[in-house]
Design an enzyme around this catalytic site. Structure first.
Site, PDB file in Angstrom:
ATOM      1  N   ASP A 156      -7.352   2.934  -7.877  1.00 19.44           N
ATOM      2  CA  ASP A 156      -8.446   2.842  -7.101  1.00 19.44           C
ATOM      3  C   ASP A 156      -9.257   4.046  -7.301  1.00 19.44           C
ATOM      4  O   ASP A 156      -9.092   5.106  -6.661  1.00 19.44           O
ATOM      5  CB  ASP A 156      -8.418   2.469  -5.540  1.00 19.44           C
ATOM      6  CG  ASP A 156      -9.624   2.565  -4.925  1.00 19.44           C
ATOM      7  OD1 ASP A 156     -10.555   2.635  -5.576  1.00 19.44           O
ATOM      8  OD2 ASP A 156      -9.444   2.081  -3.673  1.00 19.44           O
TER       9      ASP A 156
ATOM     10  N   HIS B 233     -11.751  -7.256  -2.192  1.00 18.46           N
ATOM     11  CA  HIS B 233     -10.786  -6.698  -0.970  1.00 18.46           C
ATOM     12  C   HIS B 233     -11.739  -6.986   0.151  1.00 18.46           C
ATOM     13  O   HIS B 233     -12.752  -7.616   0.292  1.00 18.46           O
ATOM     14  CB  HIS B 233     -10.960  -5.262  -1.166  1.00 18.46           C
ATOM     15  CG  HIS B 233     -10.194  -4.945  -2.427  1.00 18.46           C
ATOM     16  ND1 HIS B 233      -8.891  -4.139  -2.017  1.00 18.46           N
ATOM     17  CD2 HIS B 233      -9.897  -4.982  -3.678  1.00 18.46           C
ATOM     18  CE1 HIS B 233      -8.421  -3.779  -2.997  1.00 18.46           C
ATOM     19  NE2 HIS B 233      -8.833  -4.457  -4.219  1.00 18.46           N
ATOM     20  N   GLY B 234     -11.055  -6.660   1.344  1.00 23.83           N
ATOM     21  CA  GLY B 234     -11.546  -6.769   2.712  1.00 23.83           C
ATOM     22  C   GLY B 234     -11.971  -8.144   3.034  1.00 23.83           C
ATOM     23  O   GLY B 234     -13.155  -8.331   3.717  1.00 23.83           O
ATOM     24  N   ALA B 235     -10.947  -9.048   2.714  1.00 25.99           N
ATOM     25  CA  ALA B 235     -11.612 -10.358   2.657  1.00 25.99           C
ATOM     26  C   ALA B 235     -10.729 -11.140   3.970  1.00 25.99           C
ATOM     27  O   ALA B 235     -10.864 -12.553   4.005  1.00 25.99           O
ATOM     28  CB  ALA B 235     -11.031 -11.303   1.364  1.00 25.99           C
ATOM     29  N   SER B 236     -10.379 -10.367   5.219  1.00 25.83           N
ATOM     30  CA  SER B 236      -9.702 -11.169   6.277  1.00 25.83           C
ATOM     31  C   SER B 236     -10.812 -11.592   6.911  1.00 25.83           C
ATOM     32  O   SER B 236     -12.357 -11.250   7.004  1.00 25.83           O
ATOM     33  CB  SER B 236      -9.275 -10.014   7.175  1.00 25.83           C
ATOM     34  OG  SER B 236      -7.769  -9.777   6.631  1.00 25.83           O
TER      35      SER B 236
ATOM     36  N   SER C 161       0.747  -1.132  -0.137  1.00 22.19           N
ATOM     37  CA  SER C 161      -0.013   0.073  -0.102  1.00 22.19           C
ATOM     38  C   SER C 161       0.904   1.089  -0.179  1.00 22.19           C
ATOM     39  O   SER C 161       2.279   1.112   0.222  1.00 22.19           O
ATOM     40  CB  SER C 161      -0.879  -0.008   1.288  1.00 22.19           C
ATOM     41  OG  SER C 161      -0.162   0.205   2.501  1.00 22.19           O
TER      42      SER C 161
ATOM     43  N   GLU D 146     -11.337  -0.667  -9.668  1.00 28.55           N
ATOM     44  CA  GLU D 146     -12.256  -0.762  -8.586  1.00 28.55           C
ATOM     45  C   GLU D 146     -13.625  -0.179  -9.178  1.00 28.55           C
ATOM     46  O   GLU D 146     -13.442   0.906  -9.438  1.00 28.55           O
ATOM     47  CB  GLU D 146     -12.013  -0.476  -7.329  1.00 28.55           C
ATOM     48  CG  GLU D 146     -13.161  -0.776  -6.450  1.00 28.55           C
ATOM     49  CD  GLU D 146     -12.466  -0.780  -5.020  1.00 28.55           C
ATOM     50  OE1 GLU D 146     -11.386  -1.079  -4.647  1.00 28.55           O
ATOM     51  OE2 GLU D 146     -13.505  -0.730  -4.020  1.00 28.55           O
TER      52      GLU D 146
ATOM     53  N   ASP E 174      -1.255  -1.783  -4.114  1.00 30.87           N
ATOM     54  CA  ASP E 174      -2.517  -1.834  -3.460  1.00 30.87           C
ATOM     55  C   ASP E 174      -3.184  -0.409  -3.321  1.00 30.87           C
ATOM     56  O   ASP E 174      -2.450   0.425  -2.683  1.00 30.87           O
ATOM     57  CB  ASP E 174      -2.571  -2.689  -2.106  1.00 30.87           C
ATOM     58  CG  ASP E 174      -3.845  -2.933  -1.539  1.00 30.87           C
ATOM     59  OD1 ASP E 174      -4.777  -3.356  -2.221  1.00 30.87           O
ATOM     60  OD2 ASP E 174      -4.066  -3.016  -0.193  1.00 30.87           O
TER      61      ASP E 174
HETATM   62  P1  13P Z   1      -8.503  -6.801   5.164  1.00 31.97           P
HETATM   63  O1  13P Z   1      -8.482  -5.541   5.965  1.00 31.97           O
HETATM   64  O2  13P Z   1     -10.029  -7.487   5.278  1.00 31.97           O
HETATM   65  O3  13P Z   1      -7.497  -7.703   5.303  1.00 31.97           O
HETATM   66  O4  13P Z   1      -8.688  -6.229   3.671  1.00 31.97           O
HETATM   67  C1  13P Z   1      -7.409  -6.121   2.873  1.00 31.97           C
HETATM   68  C2  13P Z   1      -7.285  -5.420   1.613  1.00 31.97           C
HETATM   69  O5  13P Z   1      -8.469  -5.406   0.975  1.00 31.97           O
HETATM   70  C3  13P Z   1      -6.301  -4.887   1.104  1.00 31.97           C
HETATM   71  O6  13P Z   1      -6.531  -4.255  -0.208  1.00 31.97           O
HETATM   72  O1  G3H Z   2      -6.685  -2.103   1.981  1.00 32.42           O
HETATM   73  C1  G3H Z   2      -5.989  -1.673   2.677  1.00 32.42           C
HETATM   74  C2  G3H Z   2      -4.895  -2.383   3.319  1.00 32.42           C
HETATM   75  O2  G3H Z   2      -5.245  -3.092   4.531  1.00 32.42           O
HETATM   76  C3  G3H Z   2      -3.565  -1.499   3.649  1.00 32.42           C
HETATM   77  O3  G3H Z   2      -3.628  -0.783   4.888  1.00 32.42           O
HETATM   78  O4  G3H Z   2      -3.043   1.537   3.863  1.00 32.42           O
HETATM   79  O5  G3H Z   2      -3.087   0.919   6.148  1.00 32.42           O
HETATM   80  O6  G3H Z   2      -1.207  -0.060   4.645  1.00 32.42           O
HETATM   81  P1  G3H Z   2      -2.671   0.590   4.772  1.00 32.42           P
HETATM   82 ZN    ZN Z   3      -8.490  -3.192  -0.389  1.00 32.14          ZN
END
Ligand code: 13P
Ligand code: G3H
Ligand code: ZN
Length: 309
Positions: free
Chosen positions: A104, A211-214, A50, A134, A82
């Site tokens: 993005d 994205h956001g897949a944790s 990122s 996106e 990212d």
């Molecule tokens: P998480 O916060 O769910 O791990 O998502 C990470 C992400 O989408 C990074 O681009």
């Molecule tokens: O989608 C975001 C990622 O979790 C990266 O986060 O911008 O704090 O490094 P960050």
């Molecule tokens: Zn993301």
């Protein structure tokens, strides 16, 4: 082996009904934990950086650490930007050796998103680099949008064909109910698989990104809280939903928060068990192992990409 793009990875993933893990990296221990896990199960990888990670570590360190991981493992690895927010950061990464960038433009109106995405695609493709765009905005991240307006955040299937055609992007991130961070759902987790299904009908064979897949692994949150942390209500995407998405058109699944939890749980545990410890290797080493265990689990049991390198 040099860095690779995600083109071949996505083609095989789409056909094989699995997804490539895209893991965020910030330092050596995270890169080692992820790549050692992938090596053990022979999985291809996307390592993503990122803007915040670039600022924290300096671009050259991350690039060189990823190159070292390739020398160490021999794995096909794609180095990806990212959430690139403008042309400049995308160009800087492309010129610095990245093989994939995300532009993005999701916060812009549709036509403006197309314009800035196309500008990046034109430059990236002239250098052999692939681009993720996106459409739609991930739920819960924009402070100024109320919960009742949440529907407006989902990707509109009516827009995807024009977006892909006009921009020339190589993959598309969509919003179907996930969000960034460790607090994704207040009640029951719900993803709009109907929207994913509709999008994949409009874009046959085209790789979709989630994205956001944790999953905000409950055992990690528990460990953090046991050793002095305070994360009540942390909740992520259930792994069976990720598995389902991976079997559909989703070829890239982004995971960062779970890595952060693993690292934090590992460090907290070491400090709790050994309060006088002051050798960084003694707490960063176990934290790296926790990342490795987590990533191995994701690659084998969730993404389905083990053995696909
Ligand atoms: P998480 O916060 O769910 O791990 O998502 C990470 C992400 O989408 C990074 O681009
Ligand atoms: O989608 C975001 C990622 O979790 C990266 O986060 O911008 O704090 O490094 P960050
Ligand atoms: Zn993301």
């Amino acid at each position: 082996m040099p860095l690779v793009t995600s083109t071949e990875m996505f083609k095989k993933a789409y056909e094989g009904g699995y997804a490539i893990g895209a893991f965020n990296v910030n330092n050596m221990e995270i890169i080692q934990g992820i790549t050692e896990a992938a090596k053990e199960v022979n999985a291809p990888l996307i390592l993503q950086v990122s803007a915040g990670a670039r600022k924290y570590a300096k671009p050259v360190y991350l690039t060189k650490l990823v190159e070292a991981a390739i020398l160490d493992t021999g794995l096909p690895i794609c180095l990806h930007l990212d959430h690139g927010e403008d042309f400049e950061i995308c160009k800087s990464c492309i010129d610095g050796g990245f093989t994939s960038v995300m532009i993005d433009g999701s916060k812009y109106p549709f036509k403006e998103n197309i314009r800035i995405t196309k500008e990046v695609v034109d430059y990236a493709h002239s250098k052999g680099v692939v681009v993720e765009g996106e459409l739609g905005r991930l739920a819960g991240v924009e402070d100024n949008i109320s919960v009742s307006a949440e529907d407006a955040l989902y990707t509109d299937p009516d827009e995807v064909e024009e977006f892909v055609k006009e921009t020339g992007v190589d993959s598309l991130a969509i919003a179907i109910g996930t969000s960034h961070g460790a607090y994704k759902f207040k009640g029951e987790a719900r993803l709009r698989f109907d929207i994913l299904e509709e999008i994949s009908k409009r874009l046959p064979g085209f790789p979709i990104v989630l994205h956001g897949a944790s999953s905000v692994m409950p055992d990690l949150v528990e460990k953090i809280n046991k050793y002095g942390g305070n994360m009540p209500g942390a909740k992520g995407v259930p792994e069976d939903m990720l598995r389902k998405a991976a079997s559909m058109a989703v070829c890239k699944i982004n995971i960062d928060s779970d890595l952060r939890l693993a690292m934090t749980a590992g460090i907290r545990e070491q400090f709790a068990l050994n309060p006088s410890e002051f050798d960084p290797r003694k707490y960063l080493g176990p934290a790296r192992s926790m990342i490795k265990d987590l990533v191995k689990h994701k690659l084998v049991n969730v993404l389905g990409c083990a053995g696909k390198a």
